[in-house]
Design a protein around this motif. Structure first.
Motif, PDB file in Angstrom:
ATOM      1  N   MET A   1     -53.060  47.206   3.333  1.00  0.00           N
ATOM      2  CA  MET A   1     -54.431  47.651   3.076  1.00  0.00           C
ATOM      3  C   MET A   1     -54.434  49.078   2.531  1.00  0.00           C
ATOM      4  SD  MET A   1     -57.592  48.254   5.740  1.00  0.00           S
ATOM      5  CE  MET A   1     -57.763  46.534   6.186  1.00  0.00           C
ATOM      6  N   GLU A   3     -56.975  52.358   1.992  1.00  0.00           N
ATOM      7  CA  GLU A   3     -58.257  52.954   2.356  1.00  0.00           C
ATOM      8  C   GLU A   3     -58.433  54.268   1.611  1.00  0.00           C
ATOM      9  OE1 GLU A   3     -59.112  52.143   6.888  1.00  0.00           O
ATOM     10  OE2 GLU A   3     -56.975  52.574   6.623  1.00  0.00           O
ATOM     11  N   GLU A   5     -61.002  57.285   1.046  1.00  0.00           N
ATOM     12  CA  GLU A   5     -62.173  57.873   1.715  1.00  0.00           C
ATOM     13  C   GLU A   5     -62.602  59.171   1.034  1.00  0.00           C
ATOM     14  OE1 GLU A   5     -63.922  56.650   4.179  1.00  0.00           O
ATOM     15  OE2 GLU A   5     -62.658  54.944   4.737  1.00  0.00           O
ATOM     16  N   THR A  21     -65.130  56.108  -2.459  1.00  0.00           N
ATOM     17  CA  THR A  21     -64.727  55.437  -1.218  1.00  0.00           C
ATOM     18  C   THR A  21     -64.656  53.926  -1.451  1.00  0.00           C
ATOM     19  OG1 THR A  21     -65.733  57.128   0.194  1.00  0.00           O
ATOM     20  CG2 THR A  21     -65.332  54.970   1.190  1.00  0.00           C
ATOM     21  N   ARG A  23     -62.133  50.090  -0.106  1.00  0.00           N
ATOM     22  CA  ARG A  23     -60.996  49.477   0.590  1.00  0.00           C
ATOM     23  C   ARG A  23     -60.413  48.364  -0.261  1.00  0.00           C
ATOM     24  NH1 ARG A  23     -61.649  48.414   7.041  1.00  0.00           N
ATOM     25  NH2 ARG A  23     -61.771  50.581   7.722  1.00  0.00           N
ATOM     26  N   GLU A  25     -58.195  45.061   0.227  1.00  0.00           N
ATOM     27  CA  GLU A  25     -57.647  44.128   1.211  1.00  0.00           C
ATOM     28  C   GLU A  25     -56.393  43.447   0.661  1.00  0.00           C
ATOM     29  OE1 GLU A  25     -58.793  43.945   4.182  1.00  0.00           O
ATOM     30  OE2 GLU A  25     -60.642  45.089   3.905  1.00  0.00           O
ATOM     31  N   LYS A  59     -54.976  56.231   2.312  1.00  0.00           N
ATOM     32  CA  LYS A  59     -54.015  55.684   3.263  1.00  0.00           C
ATOM     33  C   LYS A  59     -53.514  54.334   2.776  1.00  0.00           C
ATOM     34  CE  LYS A  59     -55.829  57.987   7.406  1.00  0.00           C
ATOM     35  NZ  LYS A  59     -56.403  57.796   8.758  1.00  0.00           N
ATOM     36  N   ASP A  64     -50.860  58.126   5.360  1.00  0.00           N
ATOM     37  CA  ASP A  64     -51.531  59.041   4.447  1.00  0.00           C
ATOM     38  C   ASP A  64     -50.600  59.381   3.285  1.00  0.00           C
ATOM     39  OD1 ASP A  64     -52.366  61.822   3.395  1.00  0.00           O
ATOM     40  OD2 ASP A  64     -54.065  61.246   4.639  1.00  0.00           O
TER      41      ASP A  64
END
Length: 331
Positions: A1, A3, A5, A21, A23, A25, A59, A64
């Motif tokens: 995944m 992420e 942000e 921002t 995500r 999957e 991430k 990170d």
């Protein structure tokens, strides 16, 4: 995944990425779509750790990209727009070098290389110098480098730019195959390419995410309507006098027609109303024959243009009873 942000990237006074921002999957092919300068490559460069963000975080599988760079980068295979190839190496020498950088065990090296070269269809050119390869084969070598080590995520920046039609089809098929076992993210400004390959599409405009959905889902974002393309015999002024009075029209514009003594008009209509019959009788009453009429459903291209405001200066709203003559452009 993956992420992402609140990502921000500034180059002096220029804001390339504006609080982005989203995500990603696992197990899907994602497309970054946007006009030139939308921030696609900058976002990818930050996601891979190539450049740092001004603000925000990325991430990869919980790691990170800046604070835990080594673990995060182990999860990523990256193909930049210009593949990072050493021209004086053979294909196999280059991949052996890339494998050593990725710390692939020597006991697994031969089997890994053979498998990757079979996957990317470069086994028959493995002993040729990279500088002597066509652009299509160089792209394949770059892809092989990205897939080495079987990372969870493969990021491709404009993977088909500069290729001929046959090479584009081959690379698309290869990306689809990679998508069976990896999460793939690719950037492009070619609508048909993204629509043909991707499960999800993220549209960027001026550094912002303006939409994220499936290709079919995106076409449903806008009001379900239709586009009518007409060729009308007569003057633009007289035709506009008729069209401007009709209900159910969202937008319209005039273009030059290839037919003698005709004008071309493109009309976007409300989905709830079929105005063709009313339009026919209204034009006929004013002795404006319709020489051709085509009804087209809204496409991903229409959605893209509306979301990125690329055509906002070229089309006037019909509720203002105005049209605009526009030469040599398409809706």
């Amino acid at each position: 995944m993956i992420e992402v942000e609140n990502l921000v990237k500034r180059y002096g006074s220029h804001l390339a990425i504006d609080h982005l921002t989203f995500r990603v999957e696992p197990g899907k092919i994602y497309g970054f779509l946007g006009p030139n300068g939308a921030g696609k490559s900058t976002t990818m460069n930050i996601m891979t750790g190539y450049i740092a963000a001004t603000e925000g975080s990325v991430k990869i599988n919980g790691h990170d990209i800046l604070k835990d760079a080594e673990e995060a980068k182990k999860c990523i295979g990256y193909l930049p727009e210009i593949p990072p190839l050493y021209q004086d190496m053979t294909v196999r020498e280059y991949l052996v070098f890339a494998a050593s950088l990725k710390k692939i065990p020597k006991t697994e090296l031969k089997s890994r290389l053979d498998e990757i070269m079979d996957l990317t269809m470069i086994s028959d050119i493995q002993n040729r110098l990279i500088k002597n390869l066509s652009k299509g084969y160089k792209q394949r070598v770059g892809l092989a480098q990205a897939v080495l080590g079987y990372p969870d995520v493969i990021i491709l920046d404009e993977p088909t730019v500069g290729l001929d039609p046959k090479q584009i089809i081959e690379i698309r098929d290869l990306i689809k195959k990679l998508g069976e076992k990896h999460t793939v993210i690719l950037s492009s400004h070619i609508l048909s390419e993204v629509q043909a390959i991707c499960d999800e599409i993220m549209i960027l405009s001026k550094g912002k995410l303006v939409a994220c959905d499936t290709p079919d889902g995106l076409t449903g974002w806008m009001d379900k309507g239709f586009r009518l393309e007409l060729s009308i015999m007569g003057s633009m002024e007289k035709a506009e006098g008729v069209i401007g009075k009709l209900h159910g029209i969202q937008k319209y514009r005039f273009e030059e027609s290839n037919e003698k003594e005709c004008v071309k008009v493109i009309i976007e209509t409300d989905a709830k109303e079929d105005i063709r019959q009313e339009l026919f009788y209204a034009l006929a009453k004013e002795e404006l024959p319709i020489m051709s009429l085509i009804r087209v459903e809204k496409s991903l291209e229409d959605v893209f243009l509306e979301l990125t405001n690329e055509d906002s200066e070229n089309i006037k709203a019909a509720d203002g009873k105005e049209g605009e003559q526009k030469h040599g452009s398409n809706l």
